[in-house]
Design a protein around this motif. Structure first.
Motif, short mmCIF file in Angstrom:
data_model
loop_
_atom_site.label_atom_id
_atom_site.label_comp_id
_atom_site.label_asym_id
_atom_site.label_seq_id
_atom_site.Cartn_x
_atom_site.Cartn_y
_atom_site.Cartn_z
N LEU A 239 0.86 -1.18 0.00
CA LEU A 239 0.00 0.00 0.00
C LEU A 239 0.89 1.23 0.00
CD1 LEU A 239 -3.02 0.86 0.18
CD2 LEU A 239 -2.68 1.09 2.65
N GLY A 240 0.75 2.08 -1.03
CA GLY A 240 1.59 3.27 -1.16
C GLY A 240 1.01 4.47 -0.45
N VAL A 241 1.66 5.60 -0.64
CA VAL A 241 1.26 6.84 0.01
C VAL A 241 -0.06 7.33 -0.59
CG1 VAL A 241 1.90 9.24 0.46
CG2 VAL A 241 3.65 7.44 0.51
N SER A 242 -0.97 7.74 0.26
CA SER A 242 -2.30 8.19 -0.17
C SER A 242 -2.26 9.64 -0.65
CB SER A 242 -3.27 8.09 1.01
OG SER A 242 -2.92 9.04 2.00
N PRO A 243 -3.34 10.10 -1.30
CA PRO A 243 -3.42 11.52 -1.66
C PRO A 243 -3.31 12.45 -0.46
CG PRO A 243 -5.06 10.27 -2.88
CD PRO A 243 -4.45 9.32 -1.90
N ARG A 244 -3.76 11.98 0.71
CA ARG A 244 -3.58 12.77 1.91
C ARG A 244 -2.09 12.99 2.18
NH1 ARG A 244 -6.14 9.88 6.31
NH2 ARG A 244 -8.03 11.12 6.12
N GLY A 245 -1.27 11.98 1.84
CA GLY A 245 0.17 12.11 2.00
C GLY A 245 0.76 13.15 1.07
#
Length: 316
Positions: A239-245
């Motif tokens: 699981l990669g970095v989310s848009p929140r990231g």
């Protein structure tokens, strides 16, 4: 920027207490100016609580501490309504979440239900008690701690909740020179007792507004998106970095530029903050452990592989 020159005063004040921790102090201030929150993962006794106290005293902010335990209830964090028989009404008694700077100590020692009460407040900037919504203070900054050594009787934070923290930091042990100086400074009186405010919290709120108004070039935004996208396509990542990231990295880069006395963001701001903002948002596949891959190593590899935008492109 009217309040930008106050940053140096704040850092110097905190460093009177925190010896040899310039990086951690600066990053904590970055998170505060970016209106985010920090997760500190480290062993006991390395100064986590002291840094939060020094920060709150330097900024003339109300400091609250929540010691998380297995029997802590959500109402112990948010507050509770108590019936007043004399007035025949329910009166709300606010919990420690209504501080300006809140230390959530050993957050992984309490139940997920209580953890979610804190993290929901961090995200929504308000709490709901008995059907009534109450806004939190402004500024509002949470620094949560957890012990990475003793896992017995703990409730690890789910990945979705880790995403609520702008940064994840680690203090680490001081070197021998810094520890010797620490003993000298605390020989008779602890320096935290001598800390006085260098700015008022109203000024801090204005500083947060100035940070929010900083300029971010489209080239820098594309660079952030490239870095985040690379975490989602790696073979080692589940699981990669989310848009929140992505948003968190941009906000942190603004605050870092502000501390560096600039009113615009450069790619170096992004490069310096990427490991602290992105690492805790990545879930690796099981096979990554056998290959010796960590979140930090993966981010370093991504930073090496993706070309940094040059200054000419930023101003061209």
């Amino acid at each position: 920027m009217e309040y930008q020159n106050q940053v140096a005063k704040i850092l110097q004040n905190i460093e009177r207490v925190m010896i040899g921790k310039e990086r951690e102090v600066t990053l904590s201030l970055v998170a505060l100016l970016a209106d985010g929150h920090v997760l500190l993962e480290d062993v006991p006794g390395v100064g986590k609580t002291m840094m939060v106290r020094a920060l709150s005293k330097s900024l003339d902010c109300e400091f609250k501490r929540i010691q998380f335990t297995p029997d802590l209830l959500p109402s112990d964090v948010t507050g509770v309504s108590i019936y007043n028989p004399k007035e025949m009404v329910f009166e709300f008694r606010s919990g420690p979440i209504f501080g300006d700077i809140v230390l959530a100590d050993e957050i992984n020692r309490t139940s997920p239900k209580t953890q979610s009460a804190l993290l929901e407040a961090m995200e929504e900037m308000n709490v709901t008690v008995d059907g009534m919504t109450k806004s939190l203070n402004k500024p509002f900054f949470v620094m949560a701690t957890q012990n990475p050594v003793d896992y017995e009787g703990t409730y690890p934070l789910p990945e979705a909740q880790l995403d609520r923290f702008l940064m994840k930091l680690s203090m680490g042990y001081p070197n021998e020179v810094d520890e010797f100086e620490m003993l000298n400074r605390t020989d008779r009186q602890h320096p935290i007792d001598e800390i006085t405010p260098v700015i008022h919290k109203e000024e801090l709120i204005e500083m947060q507004k100035e940070v929010d108004s900083l300029y971010v070039d489209a080239t820098v935004k594309r660079y952030i998106v490239q870095l985040v996208s690379a975490t989602r396509t790696s073979n080692f990542v589940q699981l990669g970095v989310s848009p929140r990231g992505s948003i968190a990295l941009m906000k942190a880069a603004k605050a870092h530029a502000y501390i560096q006395d600039r009113d615009y963001v450069i790619p170096d701001d992004v490069v310096k903050l990427a490991p602290y903002v992105m690492a805790h948002r990545i879930i690796l596949r099981p096979e990554a452990r056998y290959e010796g891959v960590t979140q930090e190593k993966l981010i370093t590899q991504i930073l090496d592989e993706i070309d940094v935008p040059v200054r000419k492109e930023l101003h061209g």
